[in-house]
Design a protein around this motif. Structure first.
Motif, mmCIF file in Angstrom:
data_model
loop_
_atom_site.group_PDB
_atom_site.id
_atom_site.type_symbol
_atom_site.label_atom_id
_atom_site.label_comp_id
_atom_site.label_asym_id
_atom_site.label_seq_id
_atom_site.Cartn_x
_atom_site.Cartn_y
_atom_site.Cartn_z
ATOM 1 N N LYS A 104 -1.338 13.682 -7.119
ATOM 2 C CA LYS A 104 -1.942 14.803 -6.455
ATOM 3 C C LYS A 104 -0.954 15.916 -6.687
ATOM 4 N N ALA A 105 0.338 15.703 -6.831
ATOM 5 C CA ALA A 105 1.244 16.870 -7.159
ATOM 6 C C ALA A 105 1.178 17.351 -8.465
ATOM 7 N N ALA A 106 1.098 16.370 -9.179
ATOM 8 C CA ALA A 106 0.938 16.843 -10.763
ATOM 9 C C ALA A 106 -0.366 17.586 -11.014
ATOM 10 N N GLN B 16 0.693 -1.196 -0.024
ATOM 11 C CA GLN B 16 -0.008 -0.021 0.138
ATOM 12 C C GLN B 16 0.893 1.442 -0.087
ATOM 13 N N THR B 17 2.099 1.194 0.509
ATOM 14 C CA THR B 17 2.838 2.193 0.728
ATOM 15 C C THR B 17 3.249 2.826 -0.733
ATOM 16 N N VAL B 18 3.662 2.016 -1.589
ATOM 17 C CA VAL B 18 4.056 2.468 -3.030
ATOM 18 C C VAL B 18 2.694 3.094 -3.805
ATOM 19 N N SER B 19 1.542 2.406 -3.398
ATOM 20 C CA SER B 19 0.463 3.030 -3.974
ATOM 21 C C SER B 19 0.199 4.274 -3.440
ATOM 22 N N ASP B 20 0.313 4.703 -2.212
ATOM 23 C CA ASP B 20 0.279 5.996 -1.623
ATOM 24 C C ASP B 20 1.184 7.084 -2.051
ATOM 25 N N TYR B 21 2.349 6.550 -2.512
ATOM 26 C CA TYR B 21 3.446 7.319 -3.108
ATOM 27 C C TYR B 21 3.145 7.761 -4.577
ATOM 28 N N ILE B 22 2.485 6.657 -5.247
ATOM 29 C CA ILE B 22 2.008 7.291 -6.632
ATOM 30 C C ILE B 22 0.655 8.214 -6.624
ATOM 31 N N ASP B 23 -0.149 7.831 -5.424
ATOM 32 C CA ASP B 23 -1.147 8.835 -5.245
ATOM 33 C C ASP B 23 -0.436 10.281 -4.995
ATOM 34 N N GLU B 24 0.258 10.520 -4.348
ATOM 35 C CA GLU B 24 0.975 11.861 -3.997
ATOM 36 C C GLU B 24 1.382 12.213 -5.160
#
Length: 648
Positions: A326-328, A315-323
């Motif tokens: 979000k930044a993009a 889930q951590t990798v998925s959270d990183y991708i979400d961030e």
């Protein structure tokens, strides 16, 4: 003969003595320049000098035996008789004004000076009359009076400032235009009247320069004058020297035209041109920046989609991708905010909730306003749909928030932005209310009726143009809304914008967000000069189930299509490409196959012309970067429309 015998002779008619003039006396009289005539005591002609004969137009022979009254008008003849009585009574010199009737019948105005002549014994012997021709004097007086009337007409009719200043640059005469700046200008120097100072004139002054050079001088720059009401006005000033025959300068005529309105329009034009230049620059940056964001967002969404399909457990990798996403998206939003200030044309109104616009503006306000201003948001996300131009609503809210911030400058305060349903009016119409309230200095009651007027501002000259609220009022009125203001000095101000709630049907994607990404099938030709954009967009389309051929050259794509090597269900093309634009490419594709649906991608929507796109057969367009959900929705919608059109 004795002297008496030379001077007199007896008239055969009445026995009275008639004066006889010696040759010397005649020569003396003839030498006088003014018209002179000698008559006896009955007024009969004795001798006249050349000036007299020229005046009456008759020679000595024609005058012989005639009286002077024969040459004068009746009123003057009567006046002379009265003069003669006075003279004979002891007053030797008398005068009167009248007119002479010449031999040609012309009338000339004259002044008659009568002198009684006496003989050696002191007895009255004759009358000498000196005539002064007043015709030239009266003509000059008439011309002067006409000149005065003409000058007065020019003074009153000149649509600006007009005045005459002597060699000491002091006002001799002025029109009413100058009196707006000085109630009593006569005798005052030009620098006192216009510049409010007693020191010497600036060399840039047109009046001073005209006095020094003897030439017509104009101000290279406009001069700002402050009248008694404290309003600033801008004038173009011209100084015209009055040069005498001797070459000396007698003074300067000053003419000034009020060019305040032109000055304001020129400033506005310069501002518009500057904003157009900024818009052009921002558009180029936006295009390139959105092309950079496209692979960032696209690959991130592809990775996230694969992870979900493959059941990736971390889930951590998925959270990183979400961030990352979000930044993009924040970067994309930032570009849109920058472009908001430089857009030159009005977008079409669309039916939407406006709370995302309000939140976007408030994010911008939080990072631009000082920390002394507290921002409160009271936003109802379910207050209703309104049909508005999102860019213009963005401009309205930016203006209102900026005005509120200026009202609280230099002090602590609170800005409250509220979005809520306002209820129904007397006609049964429902409204959404967007209000901006502050705890600033407030607006005086007498100014509230004028704050929406163009160029009217309560701010200092350097801090406002007076166009912000006028623009806000125009935008809201055009979109069918209303705007009101309430204010109290020392308490604060509230601006309320009311927009009508719309009940028109709308597209599903404008109201609800899709829970599932739409899959599909079909062959798509993707053309973009950016290789990364082609790669990531192709991957996204393939992940949705489509077969994709990606190309970075519009010319090669046209060649491939014209050979008929592959059949395609959809063309997706970038707008800005080096060899052919997306619109040109679409037109050429549809000339080969008129039923081919086309979707246009652009990194900067301001470069896009809806009319040209329609003519080229483009069914839809999107602004890069696109999310996977947006891309799926656009492609699915266009293919469905093309399918329905084909069956029809």
């Amino acid at each position: 003969m004795t002297s008496d015998e030379q001077y007199r002779r007896t008239s055969p008619d009445d026995g009275l003595d008639v004066p006889v003039m010696s040759g010397r006396e005649r020569r003396l009289l003839d030498a006088v320049a003014a018209p002179c005539v000698v008559t006896d005591l009955r007024g009969r002609y004795v001798h006249g000098n050349p000036g007299f004969h020229r005046l009456v137009g008759q020679d000595a022979a024609a005058m012989a035996g005639r009286t002077l009254s024969d040459c004068l008008s009746a009123d003057v003849a009567e006046a002379l008789r009265l003069v003669d009585r006075e003279s004979l009574a002891g007053n030797t010199s008398q005068s009167c004004d009248g007119s002479v009737v010449t031999a040609s019948g012309a009338t000339k105005s004259v002044r008659c000076d009568r002198t009684l002549l006496r003989d050696d014994n002191g007895a009255p012997s004759a009358m000498m009359t000196t005539l002064v021709d007043l015709s030239d004097l009266q003509a000059a007086q008439t011309a002067q009076a006409a000149a005065e009337l003409q000058r007065e007409a020019i003074n009153q009719g000149f649509p600006g400032i007009l005045g005459y200043f002597d060699r000491n640059l002091q006002a001799v005469w002025v029109n009413d235009g100058i009196r707006r700046f000085c109630a009593d200008p006569l005798g005052r120097s030009c620098r006192e009247i216009f510049c409010r100072r007693r020191t010497s004139c600036d060399h840039a002054c047109a009046i001073w320069r005209a006095m020094q050079s003897g030439k017509i001088e104009k101000r290279v720059k406009c001069v700002e004058l402050s009248n008694e009401e404290g309003e600033e006005q801008v004038y173009d000033v011209t100084g015209v020297p009055v040069v005498l025959a001797s070459g000396a300068i007698d003074g300067v005529v000053m003419m000034a035209r009020d060019v305040s309105e032109r000055h304001r329009l020129e400033k506005q034009l310069r501002h518009t041109q500057k904003m157009e230049a900024i818009g052009t620059l921002a558009g180029g940056i936006a295009h390139d920046f959105n092309n950079v964001l496209t692979p960032i967002m696209g690959y991130s969404e592809i990775v996230r989609l694969k992870m979900r399909r493959d059941g990736y457990p971390d889930q951590t990798v998925s959270d990183y991708i979400d961030e990352i996403l979000k930044a993009a998206r924040r970067a994309k939003s930032l570009v849109e905010q920058i472009l908001t200030f430089s857009r030159s044309h009005e977008k079409k109104e669309i039916l939407q909730h406006i709370h995302p616009i309000v939140k976007e503006v408030m994010k911008l306000m939080r990072v631009t306003l000082p920390a002394t201003i507290q921002i409160k948001e009271e936003i109802d996300e379910h207050c209703g749909l309104v049909s508005v131009d999102p860019v213009q609503i963005h401009q309205v809210l930016i203006n209102l928030c900026t005005n509120s911030a200026h009202a609280m400058a230099g002090r602590r305060g609170t800005m409250t932005v509220r979005l809520a349903k306002a209820g129904r009016d007397e006609d049964g119409m429902e409204w959404v209310e967007l209000s901006v309230a502050d705890t600033g200095c407030g607006i005086e009651a007498e100014m509230l009726d004028r704050i929406f007027e163009p160029y009217f501002t309560t701010k200092e000259k350097s801090r406002g143009t007076g166009m912000g609220l006028a623009m806000v009022h125009g935008i809201i009125t055009r979109q069918g809304g209303r705007i009101t203001v309430e204010s109290q000095i020392g308490v604060g101000t509230v601006f309320r914008v009311l927009l009508p709630i719309s009940r028109e049907p709308t597209q599903l994607e404008q109201i609800i967000s899709m829970t599932e990404i739409m899959q599909g099938e079909g062959r798509i030709l993707l053309v973009d000069d950016e290789e990364q954009v082609v790669d990531v967009t192709g991957q996204m389309l393939r992940s949705l189930g489509y077969e994709v051929v990606g190309m970075t050259s519009a010319t090669e794509a046209l060649s491939l299509f014209s050979k008929g090597e592959r059949e395609f269900d959809l063309l997706i093309t970038d707008l800005t490409m080096p060899d052919l634009t997306g619109i040109e490419l679409s037109a050429r594709f549809r000339s080969l196959r008129p039923d081919l649906p086309v979707v246009l991608f652009t990194g900067y929507s301001e470069q896009f012309s809806r009319q040209l796109a329609d003519q080229a057969g483009i069914l839809d367009y999107c602004t890069k970067p696109l999310t996977l959900r947006q891309l799926a929705s656009v492609v699915h919608r266009v293919l469905r429309r093309a399918d329905v059109a084909g069956r029809g």
